[in-house]
Design an enzyme around this catalytic site. Structure first.
Site, mmCIF file in Angstrom:
data_model
loop_
_atom_site.group_PDB
_atom_site.id
_atom_site.type_symbol
_atom_site.label_atom_id
_atom_site.label_comp_id
_atom_site.label_asym_id
_atom_site.label_seq_id
_atom_site.Cartn_x
_atom_site.Cartn_y
_atom_site.Cartn_z
ATOM 1 N N TYR A 14 0.813 -1.216 0.000
ATOM 2 C CA TYR A 14 0.000 0.000 0.000
ATOM 3 C C TYR A 14 0.851 1.273 0.000
ATOM 4 O O TYR A 14 0.375 2.351 -0.331
ATOM 5 C CB TYR A 14 -0.930 -0.007 1.211
ATOM 6 C CG TYR A 14 -2.156 0.847 1.044
ATOM 7 C CD1 TYR A 14 -3.326 0.312 0.533
ATOM 8 C CD2 TYR A 14 -2.134 2.195 1.389
ATOM 9 C CE1 TYR A 14 -4.452 1.096 0.382
ATOM 10 C CE2 TYR A 14 -3.259 2.986 1.240
ATOM 11 C CZ TYR A 14 -4.414 2.429 0.738
ATOM 12 O OH TYR A 14 -5.533 3.198 0.581
ATOM 13 N N LYS A 62 -0.734 -13.817 4.603
ATOM 14 C CA LYS A 62 -0.577 -14.784 3.508
ATOM 15 C C LYS A 62 0.834 -15.384 3.645
ATOM 16 O O LYS A 62 1.639 -15.378 2.700
ATOM 17 C CB LYS A 62 -0.780 -14.073 2.168
ATOM 18 C CG LYS A 62 -0.933 -14.987 0.970
ATOM 19 C CD LYS A 62 -2.302 -15.611 0.865
ATOM 20 C CE LYS A 62 -2.319 -16.638 -0.255
ATOM 21 N NZ LYS A 62 -3.586 -17.387 -0.331
ATOM 22 N N ASP A 84 -7.210 -15.212 2.502
ATOM 23 C CA ASP A 84 -8.320 -15.569 1.606
ATOM 24 C C ASP A 84 -9.409 -16.320 2.371
ATOM 25 O O ASP A 84 -10.598 -16.004 2.266
ATOM 26 C CB ASP A 84 -7.846 -16.334 0.352
ATOM 27 C CG ASP A 84 -6.756 -17.348 0.630
ATOM 28 O OD1 ASP A 84 -6.284 -17.444 1.783
ATOM 29 O OD2 ASP A 84 -6.375 -18.081 -0.315
ATOM 30 N N ASP A 102 -6.945 -2.564 4.164
ATOM 31 C CA ASP A 102 -7.728 -1.691 3.282
ATOM 32 C C ASP A 102 -8.893 -2.468 2.679
ATOM 33 O O ASP A 102 -10.049 -2.046 2.737
ATOM 34 C CB ASP A 102 -6.802 -1.161 2.174
ATOM 35 C CG ASP A 102 -7.544 -0.344 1.140
ATOM 36 O OD1 ASP A 102 -8.345 0.522 1.534
ATOM 37 O OD2 ASP A 102 -7.329 -0.584 -0.071
HETATM 38 MG MG MG Z 1 -9.906 1.868 1.427
#
Ligand code: MG
Ligand code: NAI
Length: 354
Positions: free
Chosen positions: A145, A192, A225, A249
């Site tokens: 990010y 992950k 996931d 996010d």
């Molecule tokens: Mg967002």
């Protein structure tokens, strides 16, 4: 570790006295798109509680680029550093081109490392999980990010996922401290690490290292996931979730969907230098300028802000007024199937505060 929404104890004694004496100065960033509409509704509601706030209005992002030739003006950063607290509307970030995210820039400039996002259904709002009550603690400074990417050769780009022991440890500690303070019994790390063994592996290792200091809180983890599937099917199994930046996010919007939509999901960006309170959602260009956006998410962010600055009584009264509007009236904005404007909804809350 800075403790958010916490200081009930230190404030109770002198609360009344403080209320009379303290005038707060808060940086106000109206933002883009629906930002100015929902921010002004929120300011009106906060002012209706009777507490004294001096708002220091600042611009940032596209508006600042136009006015000052830079997206993050020093004056805005200085204002937040001085006041230690800001209420911020969403900012538009161009997709696939143009300036880099100002939200990322702001979080980095102020090292707002913890993004706290409570997910709680409201009374009488139809949603998939009316009983849901969980909290997302998102690492806010690194991972993919951060947007560190470059063209290696035309047709090939590289995007860097930086994960550090320092940032992973402090966000895990924040999550466990938050759980302890709010009486939550379980913290789940999401990752992950089966695939990204080094980066997410480090995040997970730091998570479990920190968990040893909190034997009274259950620590577990889920691969991201599967975690998304579990959130849709059985979200009640989670209490506090801690995630690196990008997963946080994405999962934030997923969770907003579980309780009725983005109009209802508040948040806080917390660091040592200050705290910036904002909704999970963006500038909603599809409905901007029509006066129909739901101000609930940023209003609830403002309640978090009021508690952060010790204004517990004002936060409680304003929150109760909002809850009463949901529980007792059919005043609803369009995202929730109603016909009320942003201003109508704010007026209904202000009416309850009188
Ligand atoms: Mg967002
Ligand atoms: P968005 O969150 O702005 O909107 C997604 C959908 O939810 C839209 O249909 C919108 O109308 C609806 N929605 C969002 N907030 C609402 C509200 N308060 N009331 C009623 N409906 C609401 O996401 P989108 O469209 O992907 O992004 C738009 C812009 O916002 C982009 O430039 C993005 O970069 C930016 N953004 C900024 C954020 C921030 O400043 N913290 C966070 C997320 C996105």
């Amino acid at each position: 570790v800075i403790i958010l929404l916490c200081s009930n104890l230190q404030w109770t004694e002198d609360k009344e006295q403080n209320r009379k004496q303290m005038k707060h100065t808060i940086t106000l960033i109206p933002g883009d798109g629906i930002g100015p509409e929902i921010v002004s509704a929120t300011v009106r509601i906060i002012e209706a509680t009777g507490i004294e706030i001096e708002w220091e209005t600042q611009i940032i992002g596209a508006q600042a680029l136009e006015k000052f030739g830079t997206t993050i003006p020093d004056s805005t950063i200085e204002s937040i550093k001085r006041n230690k607290v800001a209420l911020k509307g969403p900012l538009t970030t161009p997709v696939g081109k143009g300036f880099t995210s100002v939200n990322v820039g702001l979080r980095k400039a102020l090292d707002l490392y913890a993004n706290v996002r409570p997910v709680k259904a409201l009374p009488n709002v139809p949603c998939r999980y009316p009983e849901l009550d969980l909290v997302i603690v998102r690492e806010n400074t690194e991972s993919l990010y951060a947007g560190l990417e470059h063209i290696v050769v035309p047709g090939v780009v590289e995007s860097l996922k930086i994960i550090t022991e320092k940032a992973s440890t402090r966000i895990a500690r924040y999550a466990f401290e938050y759980a302890k303070l709010h009486g939550r019994k379980k913290v789940t790390g999401m990752h992950k690490a089966n695939i990204m063994k080094l980066s997410d592996g480090l995040f997970l290792e730091c998570f479990y290292n920190v968990s040893k200091d909190y034997p009274e809180i259950t620590a577990d983890d889920k691969i991201i996931d599967n975690a998304c599937m579990q959130l849709v099917m059985r979200p009640e199994q989670f209490e506090v979730m801690v995630l690196e930046n990008l997963y946080g996010d994405i999962v934030s919007d997923l969770c907003a969907g579980l309780i009725g939509g983005l109009g209802l999901a508040p948040g806080a960006n917390i660091g040592e230098l200050g705290a910036v309170f904002e909704a999970v959602h963006g500038s909603a260009p599809d409905i901007a300028g029509q006066g129909i956006a739901n101000p609930t998410a940023i209003l609830m962010s403002a309640f978090m802000m009021l508690r952060h600055i010790g204004e517990f009584d004002a936060a409680d009264r304003a929150e109760k007024a909002m809850m009463d509007v949901y529980a007792e009236s059919d005043v609803r904005t369009r995202d929730l199937g109603g016909t009320a404007s942003t201003a109508d909804f704010a007026n209904a809350i202000i009416e309850k505060l009188k």
